[in-house]
Design a protein around this motif. Structure first.
Motif, PDB file in Angstrom:
ATOM      1  N   HIS A 190      92.605  -2.952  49.325  1.00 40.64           N
ATOM      2  CA  HIS A 190      94.028  -3.258  49.170  1.00 40.64           C
ATOM      3  C   HIS A 190      94.199  -4.633  48.523  1.00 40.64           C
ATOM      4  O   HIS A 190      95.011  -4.814  47.609  1.00 40.64           O
ATOM      5  CB  HIS A 190      94.723  -3.215  50.529  1.00 40.64           C
ATOM      6  CG  HIS A 190      96.211  -3.197  50.427  1.00 40.64           C
ATOM      7  ND1 HIS A 190      97.040  -3.153  51.522  1.00 40.64           N
ATOM      8  CD2 HIS A 190      97.053  -3.215  49.343  1.00 40.64           C
ATOM      9  CE1 HIS A 190      98.299  -3.142  51.131  1.00 40.64           C
ATOM     10  NE2 HIS A 190      98.334  -3.186  49.806  1.00 40.64           N
ATOM     11  N   GLN A 191      93.414  -5.601  48.974  1.00 43.01           N
ATOM     12  CA  GLN A 191      93.489  -6.940  48.399  1.00 43.01           C
ATOM     13  C   GLN A 191      93.008  -6.947  46.949  1.00 43.01           C
ATOM     14  O   GLN A 191      93.622  -7.571  46.079  1.00 43.01           O
ATOM     15  CB  GLN A 191      92.644  -7.916  49.229  1.00 43.01           C
ATOM     16  CG  GLN A 191      92.684  -9.358  48.728  1.00 43.01           C
ATOM     17  CD  GLN A 191      94.086  -9.936  48.714  1.00 43.01           C
ATOM     18  OE1 GLN A 191      94.853  -9.719  49.652  1.00 43.01           O
ATOM     19  NE2 GLN A 191      94.433 -10.654  47.649  1.00 43.01           N
ATOM     20  N   ARG A 194      95.715  -5.609  44.713  1.00 40.71           N
ATOM     21  CA  ARG A 194      96.784  -6.573  44.433  1.00 40.71           C
ATOM     22  C   ARG A 194      96.413  -7.461  43.247  1.00 40.71           C
ATOM     23  O   ARG A 194      97.252  -7.775  42.395  1.00 40.71           O
ATOM     24  CB  ARG A 194      97.043  -7.433  45.667  1.00 40.71           C
ATOM     25  CG  ARG A 194      97.757  -6.711  46.791  1.00 40.71           C
ATOM     26  CD  ARG A 194      97.937  -7.621  47.997  1.00 40.71           C
ATOM     27  NE  ARG A 194      98.629  -6.935  49.081  1.00 40.71           N
ATOM     28  CZ  ARG A 194      98.800  -7.439  50.288  1.00 40.71           C
ATOM     29  NH1 ARG A 194      98.330  -8.652  50.574  1.00 40.71           N
ATOM     30  NH2 ARG A 194      99.442  -6.754  51.205  1.00 40.71           N
ATOM     31  N   GLU A 195      95.148  -7.869  43.202  1.00 42.34           N
ATOM     32  CA  GLU A 195      94.695  -8.756  42.129  1.00 42.34           C
ATOM     33  C   GLU A 195      94.545  -8.010  40.811  1.00 42.34           C
ATOM     34  O   GLU A 195      94.857  -8.539  39.744  1.00 42.34           O
ATOM     35  CB  GLU A 195      93.396  -9.433  42.572  1.00 42.34           C
ATOM     36  CG  GLU A 195      93.658 -10.393  43.739  1.00 42.34           C
ATOM     37  CD  GLU A 195      92.414 -10.758  44.518  1.00 42.34           C
ATOM     38  OE1 GLU A 195      91.352 -10.135  44.302  1.00 42.34           O
ATOM     39  OE2 GLU A 195      92.503 -11.672  45.357  1.00 42.34           O
TER      40      GLU A 195
END
Length: 274
Positions: A190-191, A194-195
């Motif tokens: 998920h992180q 985002r990037e």
């Protein structure tokens, strides 16, 4: 017959393809540190092929190209500089040779697989670095993506950084201590999504693709983060900008070689062997 050469930082793939784009012969060889030795190794590999007569071909290199003069300017992780790859390859294969960036040819190959559904196709490869290209109506836009993800500058943790410095495969390893293939934690993906989404939104705004095909070593694990990435792109999306479909590359390992065939056939389809 057509010939394709995918020059990588550590290994080079040489393939012979028939008129239907089917690989009939291939050889792998280590990529030497010097360009002079590369030519010797390539010539030796060609001498071992059963096929000797080629209509045309392409050489894909991982770096910047002087298309007008058929030269490689600099490669991403090799010391070769300002080398006459088109001229030298034509001497070896005795046929017309086109040169192009490897990401562009991979993108062309993947675009040709879905050309009946989409006309404006962006291809993004996420590996050690990040590269991208655009294919419109089955033709490469050679003016797009030469500098890759390094040229896309975005705000990250209060600093302006190159997209690939915080979202590439290399950045993932540096941050999480694992390669993409070893990450199963949804929170990490998920992180990462985002990037990735920050750069994707930038590309969507400037390229306006109908679909984005994702390749490279991180692209191989698209199923682990596809939903996260789609949601993040929707969250970041700009007004009046249509969100494209997202797809995984269909032939990630051999996309460049098939792109060599597609490009050679487009450029020299009616050429005859010497």
């Amino acid at each position: 017959m057509y010939v394709g050469v995918d020059v990588g930082g550590t290994k080079t793939l040489l393939a012979v393809l028939n008129e239907h784009g089917e690989i009939v012969e291939q050889k792998k060889l280590p990529t030497p540190k010097t360009y002079a030795n590369f030519l010797l190794e390539l010539k030796h590999a060609v001498s071992q092929l059963e096929t000797k007569d080629f209509k045309a071909g392409s050489v894909a290199i991982p770096g910047r190209i002087d298309r007008k003069h058929g030269r490689g300017i600099v490669l991403s992780n090799l010391s070769w500089k300002n080398f006459n790859i088109q001229h030298d390859a034509e001497n070896i294969f005795k046929c017309p040779i086109a040169i192009e960036n490897d990401t562009k040819l991979a993108g062309l190959s993947e675009a040709m697989l879905i050309k009946d559904k989409y006309s404006r196709i962006a291809y993004v490869t996420i590996s050690t670095g990040i590269g991208y290209t655009l294919v419109v109506d089955s033709k490469l836009d050679v003016n797009v993506g030469d500098t890759g993800g390094r040229a896309i500058q975005l705000e990250h943790k209060g600093k302006i950084m190159a997209w690939e410095d915080f979202a590439s495969g290399r950045a993932i390893v540096e941050r999480y201590g694992k390669m993409a293939k070893d990450i199963d934690d949804p929170a990490i993906w998920h992180q990462i999504s985002r990037e990735l989404a920050q750069g994707f939104i930038h590309l969507i705004a400037i390229l306006e693709p109908e679909v984005i095909v994702i390749g490279g070593s991180v692209g191989e694990y698209f199923d682990k983060y596809a939903d996260f990435l789609s949601k993040e792109i929707t969250r970041y999306k700009l007004p009046m900008v249509v969100t494209p479909d997202l797809r995984q590359a269909q032939r990630p390992e051999e996309a460049v070689i098939y792109g060599c065939y597609d490009y050679a056939k487009q450029v020299y389809g009616h050429a005859k062997s010497n």
